[in-house]
Design a protein around this motif. Structure first.
Motif, PDB file in Angstrom:
ATOM      1  N   ILE A   1       0.895  -1.166   0.000  1.00  0.00           N
ATOM      2  CA  ILE A   1       0.000   0.000   0.000  1.00  0.00           C
ATOM      3  C   ILE A   1       0.924   1.204   0.000  1.00  0.00           C
ATOM      4  O   ILE A   1       1.607   1.469   0.988  1.00  0.00           O
ATOM      5  CB  ILE A   1      -0.923  -0.015   1.231  1.00  0.00           C
ATOM      6  N   SER A   2       0.979   1.924  -1.117  1.00  0.00           N
ATOM      7  CA  SER A   2       2.019   2.932  -1.286  1.00  0.00           C
ATOM      8  C   SER A   2       1.536   4.134  -2.100  1.00  0.00           C
ATOM      9  O   SER A   2       0.733   3.988  -3.024  1.00  0.00           O
ATOM     10  CB  SER A   2       3.207   2.269  -2.013  1.00  0.00           C
ATOM     11  N   LEU A   3       2.054   5.303  -1.739  1.00  0.00           N
ATOM     12  CA  LEU A   3       1.849   6.543  -2.504  1.00  0.00           C
ATOM     13  C   LEU A   3       0.387   6.957  -2.637  1.00  0.00           C
ATOM     14  O   LEU A   3       0.004   7.617  -3.598  1.00  0.00           O
ATOM     15  CB  LEU A   3       2.479   6.436  -3.906  1.00  0.00           C
ATOM     16  N   ASN A   4      -0.449   6.561  -1.676  1.00  0.00           N
ATOM     17  CA  ASN A   4      -1.859   6.964  -1.686  1.00  0.00           C
ATOM     18  C   ASN A   4      -2.026   8.245  -0.892  1.00  0.00           C
ATOM     19  O   ASN A   4      -1.246   8.548   0.002  1.00  0.00           O
ATOM     20  CB  ASN A   4      -2.719   5.856  -1.087  1.00  0.00           C
ATOM     21  N   ARG A   5      -3.078   9.001  -1.201  1.00  0.00           N
ATOM     22  CA  ARG A   5      -3.404  10.237  -0.506  1.00  0.00           C
ATOM     23  C   ARG A   5      -4.770  10.074   0.158  1.00  0.00           C
ATOM     24  O   ARG A   5      -5.743   9.745  -0.506  1.00  0.00           O
ATOM     25  CB  ARG A   5      -3.395  11.399  -1.485  1.00  0.00           C
ATOM     26  N   PHE A   6      -4.778  10.293   1.486  1.00  0.00           N
ATOM     27  CA  PHE A   6      -5.991  10.137   2.302  1.00  0.00           C
ATOM     28  C   PHE A   6      -6.333  11.482   2.933  1.00  0.00           C
ATOM     29  O   PHE A   6      -5.470  12.086   3.568  1.00  0.00           O
ATOM     30  CB  PHE A   6      -5.743   9.159   3.455  1.00  0.00           C
ATOM     31  N   TYR A   7      -7.565  11.923   2.815  1.00  0.00           N
ATOM     32  CA  TYR A   7      -7.976  13.140   3.506  1.00  0.00           C
ATOM     33  C   TYR A   7      -9.498  13.199   3.582  1.00  0.00           C
ATOM     34  O   TYR A   7     -10.204  12.680   2.723  1.00  0.00           O
ATOM     35  CB  TYR A   7      -7.410  14.391   2.832  1.00  0.00           C
ATOM     36  N   GLY A   8      -9.990  13.783   4.656  1.00  0.00           N
ATOM     37  CA  GLY A   8     -11.425  13.981   4.828  1.00  0.00           C
ATOM     38  C   GLY A   8     -12.212  12.707   5.081  1.00  0.00           C
ATOM     39  O   GLY A   8     -13.437  12.725   5.011  1.00  0.00           O
ATOM     40  N   ASN A   9     -11.565  11.591   5.369  1.00  0.00           N
ATOM     41  CA  ASN A   9     -12.289  10.361   5.703  1.00  0.00           C
ATOM     42  C   ASN A   9     -12.770  10.459   7.149  1.00  0.00           C
ATOM     43  O   ASN A   9     -12.069  10.962   8.006  1.00  0.00           O
ATOM     44  CB  ASN A   9     -11.386   9.142   5.486  1.00  0.00           C
ATOM     45  N   SER A  10     -13.967   9.972   7.422  1.00  0.00           N
ATOM     46  CA  SER A  10     -14.587  10.290   8.710  1.00  0.00           C
ATOM     47  C   SER A  10     -14.154   9.410   9.877  1.00  0.00           C
ATOM     48  O   SER A  10     -14.169   9.872  11.010  1.00  0.00           O
ATOM     49  CB  SER A  10     -16.111  10.250   8.581  1.00  0.00           C
ATOM     50  N   TYR A  11     -13.745   8.161   9.646  1.00  0.00           N
ATOM     51  CA  TYR A  11     -13.429   7.301  10.784  1.00  0.00           C
ATOM     52  C   TYR A  11     -11.968   6.847  10.766  1.00  0.00           C
ATOM     53  O   TYR A  11     -11.196   7.207  11.632  1.00  0.00           O
ATOM     54  CB  TYR A  11     -14.384   6.103  10.837  1.00  0.00           C
ATOM     55  N   VAL A  12     -11.570   6.038   9.785  1.00  0.00           N
ATOM     56  CA  VAL A  12     -10.195   5.539   9.702  1.00  0.00           C
ATOM     57  C   VAL A  12      -9.693   5.747   8.276  1.00  0.00           C
ATOM     58  O   VAL A  12     -10.359   5.356   7.321  1.00  0.00           O
ATOM     59  CB  VAL A  12     -10.100   4.040  10.060  1.00  0.00           C
ATOM     60  N   ASN A  13      -8.524   6.325   8.150  1.00  0.00           N
ATOM     61  CA  ASN A  13      -7.947   6.477   6.819  1.00  0.00           C
ATOM     62  C   ASN A  13      -7.436   5.150   6.278  1.00  0.00           C
ATOM     63  O   ASN A  13      -7.759   4.770   5.164  1.00  0.00           O
ATOM     64  CB  ASN A  13      -6.817   7.511   6.845  1.00  0.00           C
ATOM     65  N   LEU A  14      -6.621   4.459   7.075  1.00  0.00           N
ATOM     66  CA  LEU A  14      -6.056   3.181   6.639  1.00  0.00           C
ATOM     67  C   LEU A  14      -6.190   2.177   7.779  1.00  0.00           C
ATOM     68  O   LEU A  14      -5.503   2.280   8.793  1.00  0.00           O
ATOM     69  CB  LEU A  14      -4.591   3.377   6.228  1.00  0.00           C
ATOM     70  N   ASP A  15      -7.103   1.223   7.628  1.00  0.00           N
ATOM     71  CA  ASP A  15      -7.409   0.208   8.635  1.00  0.00           C
ATOM     72  C   ASP A  15      -6.798  -1.115   8.170  1.00  0.00           C
ATOM     73  O   ASP A  15      -7.197  -1.658   7.141  1.00  0.00           O
ATOM     74  CB  ASP A  15      -8.921   0.085   8.781  1.00  0.00           C
ATOM     75  N   VAL A  16      -5.799  -1.624   8.906  1.00  0.00           N
ATOM     76  CA  VAL A  16      -5.055  -2.816   8.497  1.00  0.00           C
ATOM     77  C   VAL A  16      -5.280  -3.907   9.541  1.00  0.00           C
ATOM     78  O   VAL A  16      -4.905  -3.757  10.696  1.00  0.00           O
ATOM     79  CB  VAL A  16      -3.549  -2.493   8.350  1.00  0.00           C
ATOM     80  N   ILE A  17      -5.876  -5.028   9.107  1.00  0.00           N
ATOM     81  CA  ILE A  17      -6.257  -6.118  10.000  1.00  0.00           C
ATOM     82  C   ILE A  17      -5.602  -7.415   9.524  1.00  0.00           C
ATOM     83  O   ILE A  17      -5.654  -7.727   8.322  1.00  0.00           O
ATOM     84  CB  ILE A  17      -7.794  -6.311   9.991  1.00  0.00           C
ATOM     85  N   ASN A  18      -4.998  -8.162  10.438  1.00  0.00           N
ATOM     86  CA  ASN A  18      -4.457  -9.497  10.132  1.00  0.00           C
ATOM     87  C   ASN A  18      -3.566  -9.483   8.893  1.00  0.00           C
ATOM     88  O   ASN A  18      -3.661 -10.355   8.036  1.00  0.00           O
ATOM     89  CB  ASN A  18      -5.591 -10.516   9.922  1.00  0.00           C
ATOM     90  N   SER A  19      -2.704  -8.516   8.795  1.00  0.00           N
ATOM     91  CA  SER A  19      -1.911  -8.343   7.569  1.00  0.00           C
ATOM     92  C   SER A  19      -0.429  -8.201   7.866  1.00  0.00           C
ATOM     93  O   SER A  19      -0.031  -7.682   8.905  1.00  0.00           O
ATOM     94  CB  SER A  19      -2.397  -7.118   6.799  1.00  0.00           C
ATOM     95  N   ASP A  20       0.375  -8.627   6.915  1.00  0.00           N
ATOM     96  CA  ASP A  20       1.833  -8.548   6.995  1.00  0.00           C
ATOM     97  C   ASP A  20       2.389  -7.736   5.828  1.00  0.00           C
ATOM     98  O   ASP A  20       3.497  -7.975   5.366  1.00  0.00           O
ATOM     99  CB  ASP A  20       2.423  -9.962   6.979  1.00  0.00           C
ATOM    100  N   CYS A  21       1.659  -6.789   5.345  1.00  0.00           N
ATOM    101  CA  CYS A  21       2.009  -6.031   4.145  1.00  0.00           C
ATOM    102  C   CYS A  21       2.986  -4.894   4.447  1.00  0.00           C
ATOM    103  O   CYS A  21       3.311  -4.618   5.596  1.00  0.00           O
ATOM    104  CB  CYS A  21       0.746  -5.463   3.518  1.00  0.00           C
TER     105      CYS A  21
END
Length: 167
Positions: A78-98
């Motif tokens: 997960i790379s070079l993304n732009r997150f803004y104005g999201n209401s709860y979680v921008n990046l939610d990572v579960i059970n992952s090794d990324c």
């Protein structure tokens, strides 16, 4: 599969009072690439699940979740993304090794999400995601790390949040 250069908005539904759905939903193991998309006003901008996905260079704004990622393998990116104005979680990572690198989470003037980056597990196993060279700013909590997650976190810029890094 490759999903490139799309504008995806207002996708989702409510069932029994709960919101579901995603602008782009990756529900398949294999090599998937999602790049240069704009996802907004969705429940999840991108939902990535169980695979080796590359999610790069997307604009994710004004969703409930920017990216909801679960079960991603070690070589997922997960790379070079732009997150803004999201209401709860921008990046939610579960059970992952990324690997999560060089993302821009938060911009001045777009309001604070509850979490910039939220790391957790619910499968009883330890996971070791790698977070590097991300900018996480203007959130309630920059990075939140739950139990049994052993992330490698280095060279990030975490600033202007109410809470920087919470374990």
């Amino acid at each position: 599969a490759t999903i490139v250069d799309n504008k995806v908005w207002r996708c989702g539904f409510i069932e029994n009072g709960l919101e579901y759905g995603a602008g782009i939903w990756l529900y398949e193991e294999g090599n998937l690439a999602v790049a240069h998309n704009e996802c907004f006003e969705n429940h999840s901008g991108i939902h990535a699940q169980d695979g080796f996905q590359v999610v790069t260079n997307n604009d994710l704004h004004h969703n409930t979740f920017g990216i909801y990622a679960t079960g991603l393998k070690q070589n997922a990116l997960i790379s070079l993304n732009r997150f803004y104005g999201n209401s709860y979680v921008n990046l939610d990572v579960i059970n992952s090794d990324c690997t999560i690198e060089r993302n821009e989470i938060g911009r001045p003037g777009y309001g604070k999400s509850q979490y910039g980056l939220y790391l957790h597990q619910d499968d009883g196993r330890e996971h070791t995601p790698i977070l590097t060279k991300n900018v996480i700013q203007y959130q309630e909590t920059g990075i939140y790390i739950c139990t049994n997650i052993q992330p490698v976190i280095y060279a990030n810029l975490v600033r202007c949040n109410k809470w920087g890094v919470v374990t």
